[in-house]
Structures are given as structure tokens and as C-alpha cells.
Design a protein around this motif. Structure first.
Motif, PDB file in Angstrom:
ATOM      1  N   SER A   1       4.377  -2.098  -5.320  1.00 21.94           N
ATOM      2  CA  SER A   1       3.579  -0.902  -5.049  1.00 21.94           C
ATOM      3  C   SER A   1       3.851   0.220  -6.056  1.00 21.94           C
ATOM      4  O   SER A   1       2.978   1.043  -6.317  1.00 21.94           O
ATOM      5  CB  SER A   1       3.892  -0.413  -3.638  1.00 21.94           C
ATOM      6  OG  SER A   1       2.949   0.527  -3.223  1.00 21.94           O
TER       7      SER A   1
ATOM      8  N   ALA B   1       1.303   2.702  -3.796  1.00 22.76           N
ATOM      9  CA  ALA B   1       0.058   2.562  -4.558  1.00 22.76           C
ATOM     10  C   ALA B   1      -1.128   3.167  -3.810  1.00 22.76           C
ATOM     11  O   ALA B   1      -2.021   3.755  -4.425  1.00 22.76           O
ATOM     12  CB  ALA B   1      -0.199   1.090  -4.849  1.00 22.76           C
TER      13      ALA B   1
ATOM     14  N   THR C   1       1.762  -0.242  -9.737  1.00 24.64           N
ATOM     15  CA  THR C   1       0.332  -0.088  -9.963  1.00 24.64           C
ATOM     16  C   THR C   1      -0.193   1.138  -9.240  1.00 24.64           C
ATOM     17  O   THR C   1       0.433   1.649  -8.318  1.00 24.64           O
ATOM     18  CB  THR C   1      -0.419  -1.358  -9.487  1.00 24.64           C
ATOM     19  OG1 THR C   1      -1.799  -1.036  -9.361  1.00 24.64           O
ATOM     20  CG2 THR C   1       0.085  -1.830  -8.150  1.00 24.64           C
ATOM     21  N   GLY C   2      -1.346   1.592  -9.676  1.00 23.52           N
ATOM     22  CA  GLY C   2      -1.965   2.743  -9.036  1.00 23.52           C
ATOM     23  C   GLY C   2      -3.027   2.336  -8.041  1.00 23.52           C
ATOM     24  O   GLY C   2      -3.682   3.182  -7.452  1.00 23.52           O
ATOM     25  N   SER C   3      -3.188   1.035  -7.849  1.00 23.41           N
ATOM     26  CA  SER C   3      -4.239   0.587  -6.945  1.00 23.41           C
ATOM     27  C   SER C   3      -3.636  -0.088  -5.725  1.00 23.41           C
ATOM     28  O   SER C   3      -2.910  -1.068  -5.837  1.00 23.41           O
ATOM     29  CB  SER C   3      -5.168  -0.381  -7.687  1.00 23.41           C
ATOM     30  OG  SER C   3      -5.730  -1.295  -6.777  1.00 23.41           O
ATOM     31  N   GLY C   4      -3.919   0.457  -4.566  1.00 19.06           N
ATOM     32  CA  GLY C   4      -3.376  -0.098  -3.329  1.00 19.06           C
ATOM     33  C   GLY C   4      -3.801  -1.535  -3.120  1.00 19.06           C
ATOM     34  O   GLY C   4      -2.999  -2.380  -2.730  1.00 19.06           O
TER      35      GLY C   4
ATOM     36  N   SER D   1      -1.069   6.727  -4.227  1.00 18.32           N
ATOM     37  CA  SER D   1      -1.394   7.023  -5.611  1.00 18.32           C
ATOM     38  C   SER D   1      -2.906   6.970  -5.827  1.00 18.32           C
ATOM     39  O   SER D   1      -3.480   7.868  -6.439  1.00 18.32           O
ATOM     40  CB  SER D   1      -0.675   6.020  -6.516  1.00 18.32           C
ATOM     41  OG  SER D   1      -0.965   6.273  -7.850  1.00 18.32           O
ATOM     42  N   SER D   2      -3.547   5.924  -5.298  1.00 16.36           N
ATOM     43  CA  SER D   2      -4.983   5.822  -5.548  1.00 16.36           C
ATOM     44  C   SER D   2      -5.758   6.862  -4.741  1.00 16.36           C
ATOM     45  O   SER D   2      -6.843   7.262  -5.141  1.00 16.36           O
ATOM     46  CB  SER D   2      -5.491   4.405  -5.268  1.00 16.36           C
ATOM     47  OG  SER D   2      -5.156   4.004  -3.970  1.00 16.36           O
TER      48      SER D   2
ATOM     49  N   ALA E   1      -2.214   9.917 -11.355  1.00 14.36           N
ATOM     50  CA  ALA E   1      -3.367   9.797 -10.465  1.00 14.36           C
ATOM     51  C   ALA E   1      -3.270  10.851  -9.368  1.00 14.36           C
ATOM     52  O   ALA E   1      -2.192  11.318  -9.055  1.00 14.36           O
ATOM     53  CB  ALA E   1      -3.422   8.419  -9.850  1.00 14.36           C
TER      54      ALA E   1
ATOM     55  N   ASP F   1       0.818  -1.200   0.000  1.00 11.10           N
ATOM     56  CA  ASP F   1       0.000   0.000   0.000  1.00 11.10           C
ATOM     57  C   ASP F   1       0.858   1.260   0.000  1.00 11.10           C
ATOM     58  O   ASP F   1       0.362   2.353  -0.282  1.00 11.10           O
ATOM     59  CB  ASP F   1      -0.902  -0.020   1.232  1.00 11.10           C
ATOM     60  CG  ASP F   1      -2.040   0.969   1.122  1.00 11.10           C
ATOM     61  OD1 ASP F   1      -2.700   0.971   0.067  1.00 11.10           O
ATOM     62  OD2 ASP F   1      -2.264   1.746   2.062  1.00 11.10           O
TER      63      ASP F   1
END
Lengths: 327, 415, 311
Positions: free
Chosen positions: C225, C129, C228-231, C132-133, C311, C126
């Protein structure tokens, strides 16, 4: 890093770029999918201006702002902010730039104050000894002093927007980049933000304000640039931009049909009759003559006005399309 | 000009684009380089450590054997690594089941009388795979042998007249008493007859030195940081599966430090036992202290006859294993000795129809064997990398550290 | 180059900066950089999620302790009489009822294969990412936190979490062990006796070794981490990798590769309980963790410092 460009002769725009707060040359961003988001942008934002960055959603405004802030690496071209190249000089440039990009982003589980403390701590040039005072002052400035202890997830959209602004105002800045700062705000909130922007500008801070709302730009900005589909369409002082587009002649009369005939005789084009209003592109000749002709033809004139062109007219004139068309 | 201006040279164009791409790619060089350095280190360090064969005065094989015989190291401690690769089919649990079966039962599931701390059950585990042992000795009365397991350890401690086995995983203790004094301590320590240290192996190997064997000194080596001579023992006869036995002998003390048995078929060593660390200093006296921990289950040796008997069956050497069988004969001499006996079972391998565990096992094993034919009739050869066995269809068994052809020849000759 | 070298630009700043106003030179002290670390630690350990993970970890020794207490309440000792097996349950569990200190080792052995690395995977995955999210990453970067500095801070925080998580397990186990079971001198797995004080020292050493064992997966999680942009995706990937490697480590056909799996030497911490301590695998474990940290740490750096933040 020292990559001398021996092939590059002294550039003519060099001097102009030096006192510009933002200057880009051929700034281009092509995303990995091949989509060209920004295409050869040459933008110059003069120091001390309130610069409106205008364009429909998806026109490349946000990508441009992200490149200016060093978040996205340009595919080609260069961007200079405060006279330094970005993203290379992020460390020296960004502490003097406040930014609100694509709406506020907050840690919901932290209070408003703790959010600001965190963002302030992220700035290595911020003195930790005066951190609390800075945060308190910023909260005060955006009217959140009372709500500073509340968890950010309990904030309304307007409060979040203000907290985002407060983060941008933690330090005295030379440049404020505000991306759609009034998004989601009620009219009262919008007015407050505009007042704040004028205040900041009067302190000498350059404000770079992106918006898709024309009247917002028209109300607060001294300069503006228009983007559509990744290209810069025009830029300059707001007054000059509007002047570029011709105004319209509006005649109010109960004898609309007759008025239209006379105006056509007098050389007016693009006649539109709407009830007792006849609008037309004014003819080249003296408008006093036109009025006299109307009177001579016994047209009862209630009003005879040349409406100044709005920025929207300028935009329509430039792009040939409505403003709300998404790129 | 001065570097101050260097960042003014940001120019638009293709060059910039290319440079940016290259800059990005260049960063990934760092993790790749780290991996490269690590791989090189892992590859090179053992090679570098190996390269320094020490310069030692020349000795003859006779002198070296004498040195081993005269060696009287009383105090020693160290870590021993044992790798055994007999080339048995990898049967996992079955294999260890067979091993514990061989050892007479204790330790195998359901046998309530056995103790997890029984030495014979534990030490037969050494027969296969890789193991790390720690050994410590201080004179004939005090020895300790520890088998390091995952998050557990099996310790065999001989201190004076007490012999303790402690299995930390099950928290069980095995206790027996050795005759006082140094009458025959080596032999009376249960499990001591299971060879574990390079010296045990070397003693076994040197016992078999006779005129069928060539013994030479094969240079020098570094073992566990000590200079050593390499004694190479090779069978002179053809037909043995044993390629060579190499014993690294500590140049100073004459203690065997490493024992390697390579098969005639080549490849990795069948048995490789060596010190990875060794010290000839007197071990700390507390090393040999043992009192059973609170709550541990203690099994006394005389409580369980089966446990006491077990070591006799625990010998992995094929000769010992066969002793109990009737009609055992040994054909040939030296390295090519072949043990033979008659199971009396017509039809060769017991088949499933005969019922019982063995039947099932036999049918199962049959699938691993090679069918052979000869003057003797036909039979099945079971191969490992060291020991091969021929079971003829009329129920005779021929086994030895010899090739398949030698077994068939022996069977033919016996007809 | 770009961002990493940005620091150098500071030296040249006087050539460009105009005096007065917002430019009034702020001469930052290098120590001010630690403000970000402090803020990161506070933010991480004030999260409800972090506290929940620590609470779960603290509960494991309590459950194990109670289970052992119930199992042995009739006076029998665990694992005894069951025959030679003793393979059931985590290491050291048979000694817990005799000495409460062993609960520390048992609890660490029970949590190390899954609970601890999973918690680390969640926090590490997390780290970037998640920011980021949530969109907060862009504000940290324009603050400007500096990409390398932010990454380093994040990694330091994940390491701090490794240590905290391990100590939570150890301290909880120590308390539960002292409460439910007798304490006193203890027997090492080599059969020698050491004092309770030395046992405590070894327990601390083991806790540190266990924390260090998690450094590798922490770096791996941080690298994931940055991808990607999704935790959630990063956490799931990290935990998935953890499970995959744990399974592969059990497949005998892969034994040539297994010494390079980050989890391969995890249980070597038990070697601290040998007498004398058997260092070989411990050293291998620490070396392997350092290697993972270097490889995936630098890969995360390469990725994060060149990544477009959209993001």
C-alpha cells in the motif's frame, strides 16, 4: 540530526529570516524523472502579510507548497516555516499551520462533520475533549453549520472547498497556506473566501495564498511572489511590484492620427492607435508639456490619463510573455 | 552549541542532497537487518542446540546393547519424527497407490469393505516421506500411536482388550479385540508390526547383529533434550547399500531415542526416526480412553477378513513381502543377503501386450531401470537408495540391500 | 531521520515559539494520540466496503451449515462410506453434523485459505494507497498525523480488522452450528472427549490463532500500500501475491522455500484440536507471522516515512 555546518559562516539573511513566517534558501526539487520542478527558490514571507504566490499552472507553486508542508523532501536547499526547519520540525510547526492544498479532499462516505472530526483527531496536539466544539465552530465559520450532517459526497464543489477551509481553521493558526482556494467557486463564493481571508489576516494570521488569478492576488494580497518554470521571478510588496512597471499614457481623442504624430514627436514609444484611443509608453519629459503640445497641434483631447501599471503588466514586463502560458 | 541550534544548520548544497539520500537509504537497513537477524537465528539456533554433546561415562558397545535389552520402560510419551527417503521416483499418487496395493487393498478407492480407519492401510503411509507421530505407552495393556496429518489425525489406541483405530478426517472407527491380558500384546496389536518408534527400528537392526557387523559406540548426543549414547552399526562386508545405522540410546533408561540409517552412497539418511520430545512420566489415563464419537462409522475387525489379513502384507521389510512368493531363495549372508525368485515370465518385464494393470505398470517402470548385461544374460536394474533389484530377461528377480554390481555378481554366480 | 525525530523538536520548542495567540502552548497528552486510532477504527468500520466484506464472511458458515444439513438430512454422515478418501471439503466437515461446534472449525478452515486473507488484503492494501488516491493522505499528514504514527495506526486497524473478520466467521458459525446441529461434548481429532465448555474455549483459541495467522499478510498488504498511489492497484497486488504464494506452496519442487511462505502453517490451527495440543507448528506459524510483520512492517515504515506525497 545535529550536523553542524562549520564551513558555513554567519549568513547575512539570518536576521531577516527570523521574523519571516516562511523562508527558503536555494530550495530545489528535482523529481525522479529528472524534471526540475522548483529551482533554487529563495522565498521570504513576512509575518502578518497576505502573501500572493503567483504563477501559471505548472510553474512549481504546488511543489513548493508541498515542500513547505513537509509532504515532499527537497532535493536540496532548506525551508523554514515559523522559524523551524521543514520537514524536520513538522510535528511542532504543522499544528500551527492550516492548509488547503490542491483543493479539498474528503471522505465521501462520512458527513462533513465527521470529516472534520477525523482531521482534528489526526492532530496529536488537539484536545479530544473540545473536539466537537472546535468542529462546530469551524463549520460555522465557513457557513456549513446547517450542512454538517450531510454526507460529503453530496456536497457541491463550493461546499467541499469550504469544508476544506474549515479543516484548515480547526485551530487558531499562525499561518494559513491556501493553494488555489477559489478554484471552482462561483463569483459569490470567491467574494466570500476573499472576505474570509481579509478577516483572518486582520486577526494577525499570515496567509500564504497561491493563485493563478492575478486580480485575486491584487485584490487581497499585501505581498506577492511570481514563479515561472520553477524559478522565482520576483517578490515583494504588491505596491512595489506594480510600481516597478511603468504605466501607459492613454489619450482619448477624435483626432487619433494627429495625436499619434504629436506624441511620437514628443518622444512617446510603442504607439497603439485603437479607434479614438491612442496609447503609448509615456516619454521621459513632463506630461504637462506633452498635453500642451497636443493642444498646440489642435488635437481635441477628450481624455489624457496615465494608467497605473497592473500586476499583469509587471508580470509581462518580467517574463516577456502572457500569463496563461503553462510552464 | 546546544542542540537547540542544531536545526539551524540546514544548509543548501550538495552535502544536504547526499545526506538526504543516505538518510532515506538508511531506513531500508531496518527491514534488511530484521531479515538478517531472522536468517541468523534460523541458521544458528539448531547449530547451538547441536553443539552440546553431553559428557557421559564411557561404555562399550556390549554394555550398551545389554542396556537396550534390559531396558524396561513401561511408561512413555512423546513425539516422533519419521523421515524416509528411499529415493523412489517421485510418483505422487502412484506411489501411494502402490503402497495401498501392497497393504492388501483396504483403503484404496472403490473397495467398499475397507475402512479409512484400518491400521494397516494407515501405517503403511509411513514408508515414504516425513511424518510426525505421537506415542504414549503405559504398560503392556495401554498404548496409543497417533499419526498427525493436516488438520486431522489417525489414532491407534490399545486399551486393555480393545484396539481402536480412529481416523478423524473421515470420522471412521476401526475396532478389534485383543486377547485379554498381556499374553502377546505387542504382536497382536494390528499395525504394531509396522515399525514406528525408534525402539522398533533398533530392535530390527540389533537382530541382524552377527559376525558380518561391526558395532561401536560413536560418542554421545542430545536427543529430545536427553543425554544419549550413539551406537553405530556398520556392515563389515563390501557391497551393501547400507552405510551405517546409528541408534541414539537414552543414557538413563536405555531406550532408543533415535534411529538413523545412512546409505553407503552418502547423502541424507534413508530412514531417520527419532523422538523430538519424550517423557518417561506416566501418561494421563484419559489418553487411552476412547469411545466412538456420535455418527462415526465403526468397522469391526471380524467384519472384514481383508482388513484383518492386511497387516501380514503390510510389512515393508522385503523379506516378509517375498514370503508369499514361490521359489524364494536367499543368497549370501548378513547384510549382503540377496533374495531371488523366478517369476517364470519369459521376456523379463511384463510388457503391455500381455495386458492387465501389471503390464502397463511394468512398461512404465522399465523407463526407470538401468539395462545391465553379464554372464547371466541381460536384465534391468531398479534402484532405490536402499534396495536394488535386478530383473533378468529370463524372468529371475534378485533383490537386496546391495549395490548393482553385487546383484549382477549374484546373478552371474547363479548361472 | 527527519520526521521520526520531529518529536524531539518539541522539547526545544520554547526556545523558538513566541507566546500568545496560536502559539499558546498546547500541552498534548500522549493519550491524545489514540484519537487517531479511534478515528481510524470508526472510519474503517463505518465503510460500506468493510461491512460488505464482513457480511460475505458471515455468510460462509451459513452456506456451509446449510449444505451439510441438506447433505446429511437422510441420516447419513458426511464423508462416511465414501471409502478412505475423506479428502474432499475443508477440515472437520465430517464431524459438523454430529456436533455444531465443529462448524466453527470447518468455517475457519474454509475461509482461511482465501476469503479471510483476501478481505485483509483489501483492507490492508487500501490503507495508505486509498487515502493517497482520495487525497486525504496529505491532509492527515499536514494535520499533522505524523508518518510513523499514521502507519502504526493503520496497521493496528488492519490487525483489528483481522480479529473482527475472524470473530465474525467464528460467531456466525457458532450460531448456525447451534441452530442446525446438535451440540454437546465433542471428540478431539486425537479421539479423546472434551466438554462443550472446553470446546468453546478451544474455538476461541483457534479464532485468535487464525486472526494471528493473518498478521503477516496484513503487513505485506500495508507495505504494498505504501508503494503505490492507487488503492485498487494495492489491493489487487496483495490479493495476487496471496494467490501466487498459495499456488507456490503446492509445488513440491519448492519445498525448501515453503516453510517461509506466510500461508504455509495456516492450517496448523487445527493442532489446537489435538489432545494434547500440538504446539510445534502453531509456534512456527506465529513466529513466521511475527517475522513477516517485522520485515514488511519496517519496510513499509522505511518507504512511507521517506516517500514524497504528491497526491
Amino acid at each position: 540530526m545535529a550536523e553542524p555546518s562549520a564551513t558555513e559562516p554567519e549568513r547575512p539573511h539570518q536576521e531577516r529570516a527570523d521574523d519571516a513566517v516562511i523562508a527558503t534558501r536555494g530550495l530545489t526539487k528535482r523529481y525522479r524523472g529528472g524534471q526540475l520542478a522548483v529551482d533554487g527558490l529563495d522565498l521570504t514571507v513576512p509575518a502578518g502579510s497576505v502573501f500572493g504566490f503567483l504563477g501559471p499552472n505548472g510553474s512549481g507553486k504546488t511543489t513548493t507548497i508541498r515542500m513547505l508542508m513537509g509532504l515532499i523532501e527537497p532535493t536540496s536547499g532548506s525551508a523554514r516555516v515559523l522559524g523551524r526547519p521543514m520537514p524536520r520540525a513538522s510535528r511542532t510547526v504543522l499544528p500551527r499551520v492550516g492548509a488547503l492544498i490542491e483543493g479539498p479532499a474528503l471522505y465521501g462516505f462520512l458527513s462533513g462533520r465527521d470529516n472534520l472530526l477525523r482531521y482534528d483527531a489526526a492532530d496529536p496536539t488537539a484536545d479530544p475533549r473540545t473536539r466537537r466544539e472546535r468542529v462546530a465552530a469551524a463549520l460555522d465559520r465557513v457557513g456549513l453549520a446547517a450542512a454538517g450532517g450531510k454526507k460529503a459526497k453530496a456536497y457541491s464543489l463550493g461546499m467541499k472547498q469550504r469544508l476544506g477551509l474549515a479543516a484548515a481553521l480547526l485551530q487558531p493558526r499562525r499561518l494559513l497556506v491556501l493553494d488555489e482556494p477559489t478554484n471552482g467557486l462561483d463569483p459569490q463564493g470567491m467574494r466570500e473566501i476573499r472576505t474570509l481571508v481579509r478577516e483572518l489576516a486582520s486577526d494577525g494570521t499570515t496567509v500564504f495564498l497561491s493563485s493563478h488569478l492575478l486580480d485575486e492576488i491584487e485584490q487581497v494580497c499585501t505581498h506577492a511572489a511570481v514563479m515561472a518554470q520553477g524559478r522565482l521571478i520576483t517578490q515583494g510588496a504588491v505596491a512595489d511590484l506594480s510600481a516597478g512597471a511603468r504605466g501607459r499614457l492613454v489619450v482619448t481623442t477624435p483626432d487619433a492620427g494627429e495625436a499619434a504624430r504629436v506624441l511620437k514627436e514628443q518622444g512617446a514609444a510603442d504607439l497603439v492607435v485603437d479607434g479614438d484611443r491612442v496609447t503609448a509608453e509615456p516619454p521621459e519629459r513632463d506630461l504637462a508639456e506633452v498635453n500642451a503640445a497636443l493642444v498646440a497641434a489642435r488635437v481635441r483631447v477628450r481624455g489624457f490619463v496615465l494608467e497605473r501599471a497592473s500586476l499583469e503588466d509587471a508580470f509581462v514586463a518580467l517574463t516577456g510573455e502572457g500569463f496563461d502560458v503553462a510552464g | 552549541m546546544a542542540p537547540i541550534d542544531s536545526d539551524d544548520n540546514t544548509t543548501a548544497g550538495e552535502g544536504e542532497e547526499l545526506r538526504a539520500g543516505r538518510r532515506k537509504a538508511a531506513r531500508y537497513v531496518v527491514p534488511v537487518a530484521v531479515m538478517g537477524v531472522a536468517a541468523a537465528t534460523i541458521g544458528l539456533v539448531p547449530a547451538l542446540a547441536d553443539s552440546g554433546d553431553p559428557d557421559l561415562p564411557k561404555v562399550t558397545a556390549e554394555q550398551l546393547i545389554e542396556k537396550i535389552a534390559k531396558s524396561d520402560v513401561q511408561q512413555l510419551s512423546g513425539t516422533v519424527r519419521i523421515n524416509t527417503d528411499l529415493g523412489l521416483p517421485d510418483l505422487g499418487g502412484l506411489e501411494s497407490g502402490l503402497m495401498s496395493g501392497m497393504s492388501g487393498g483396504p483403503g484404496s478407492g472403490g473397495d467398499g469393505e475397507g475402512s479409512a480407519a484400518d491400521p494397516s492401510a494407515k501405517l503403511t503411509e509411513l514408508v515414504s516421506g516425513s511424518h510426525t507421530l505421537r506415542v504414549a505407552a503405559d504398560g503392556p495393556d495401554r498404548q496409543k500411536l497417533s499419526l498427525l496429518e493436516n488438520a486431522a489425525e489417525y489414532s491407534l489406541i490399545h486399551n486393555g482388550k480393545d484396539v481402536w483405530g480412529y481416523d478423524s478426517q473421515s470420522n471412521e472407527v476401526y475396532h478389534s479385540t485383543a486377547p485379554d491380558g498381556a499374553e502377546r500384546p505387542e504382536k497382536d496389536v494390528p499395525g504394531k508390526d509396522v515399525p514406528a518408534t525408534p525402539k522398533d527400528f533398533a530392535d530390527q537392526a540389533l537382530k541382524s547383529v552377527d559376525d558380518t557387523t561391526s558395532v561401536t559406540v560413536g560418542g554421545t548426543a542430545q536427543v529430545a533434550g536427553r543425554d544419549a549414547y550413539r551406537l553405530v552399526v556398520e556392515p563389515k562386508q563390501k557391497g551393501s547399500t547400507v552405510g551405517a545405522i546409528t541408534v541414539a540410546v537414552d543414557a538413563e533408561t536405555g531406550t532408543p531415542l533415535k534411529f538413523t540409517l545412512t546409505p553407503a552412497s552418502g547423502g541424507a539418511a534413508v530412514v531417520d526416526v527419532g523422538f523430538t520430545k519424550v517423557s518417561f512420566a506416566k501418561p494421563d489415563a484419559s489418553t487411552f480412553d476412547f469411545t466412538p464419537p456420535e455418527g462415526a462409522k465403526v468397522t469391526e475387525a471380524d467384519e472384514s477378513d481383508a482388513a484383518a489379513e492386511a497387516p501380514e502384507h503390510g510389512r515393508p521389510a522385503e523379506g516378509d513381502l517375498a514370503e508369499g512368493l514361490d521359489g524364494l531363495k536367499v543368497i549370501g549372508e548378513g547384510w549382503n543377503s540377496i533374495a531371488t525368485f523366478d517369476t517364470g515370465a519369459q521376456g523379463g518385464l511384463p510388457t503391455g501386450s500381455e495386458g492387465g494393470d501389471l503390464g502397463g505398470l511394468g512398461g512404465f517402470l522399465g523407463s526407470f531401470g538401468d539395462q545391465v548385461k553379464g554372464d547371466f544374460g541381460s536384465g534391468t536394474v531398479f534402484k532405490t537408495r536402499l534396495v536394488n533389484a535386478l530383473i533378468t530377461d529370463d524372468g529371475k528377480v534378485y533383490a537386496g540391500a546391495v549395490t548393482k554390481d553385487a546383484l549382477v555378481k549374484a546373478a552371474d554366480a547363479a548361472q | 531521520m527527519s520526521r521520526a525525530e520531529a518529536q524531539d523538536d518539541r522539547v526545544r520548542e520554547p526556545a523558538v515559539a513566541t507566546p500568545g495567540g496560536p502559539d499558546a502552548a498546547r500541552t498534548p497528552s500522549p493519550l491524545w494520540s489514540l484519537g487517531l486510532l479511534r478515528s481510524e477504527l470508526l472510519t474503517t468500520f463505518r465503510r460500506w466496503r468493510t461491512l460488505a466484506l464482513l457480511a460475505v464472511l458471515a455468510a460462509v458458515p451459513i452456506l456451509v451449515g446449510i449444505a451439510v444439513k441438506i447433505e446429511t438430512s437422510d441420516g447419513s454422515s458426511l464423508g462416511g462410506g465414501g471409502g478412505g478418501g475423506g479428502g474432499a471439503g475443508p477440515a472437520f466437515i465430517s464431524q459438523v453434523s454430529n456436533n455444531g461446534l465443529f462448524l466453527v472449525f470447518t468455517a475457519l478452515a474454509a475461509t482461511l485459505p482465501f476469503f479471510l486473507p483476501m478481505a485483509i488484503g483489501v483492507v490492508a492494501g487500501d490503507a495508505i494507497a486509498g487515502e493517497s488516491s482520495a487525497g486525504t493522505l496529505r491532509y492527515l499528514l499536514v494535520a499533522p498525523a505524523g508518518r510513523s504514527r499514521l502507519l502504526l495506526t493503520k496497521y493496528a486497524t488492519v490487525i483489528a480488522f483481522c480479529l473482527a473478520a475472524t470473530l465474525v466467521v467464528a460467531v456466525s458459525a457458532l450460531a448456525v452450528g447451534a441452530l442446525l446441529f446438535p451440540v454437546g461434548d465433542l471428540i478431539t481429532i486425537s479421539g479423546t472427549r472434551i466438554t462443550y465448555a472446553e470446546g468453546l474455549g478451544r474455538a476461541l483459541l483457534i479464532a485468535l490463532v487464525v486472526a494471528a495467522s493473518l498478521v503477516g499478510i496484513a503487513a505485506l498488504g500495508l507495505f504494498v500500500s505504501t508503494l503505490t498511489g492507487s488503492g485498487i492497484a494495492a489491493m489487487a497486488t496483495t490479493v495476487g501475491l496471496l494467490i501466487t504464494v498459495q499456488i507456490l506452496d503446492q509445488i513440491p519442487q519448492l519445498d525448501a522455500l515453503q516453510p517461509y511462505f506466510f500461508s504455509h502453517y495456516w492450517l496448523s490451527f487445527a493442532d489446537v484440536m489435538r489432545e494434547p495440543v500440538y504446539w510445534d507448528d502453531l509456534v512456527k506459524n506465529l513466529g513466521l507471522q511475527a517475522l513477516y510483520a517485522a520485515v514488511f512492517g519496517s519496510a513499509a515504515w522505511a518507504r512511507f516515512t521517506t516517500k514524497d506525497i504528491t497526491a
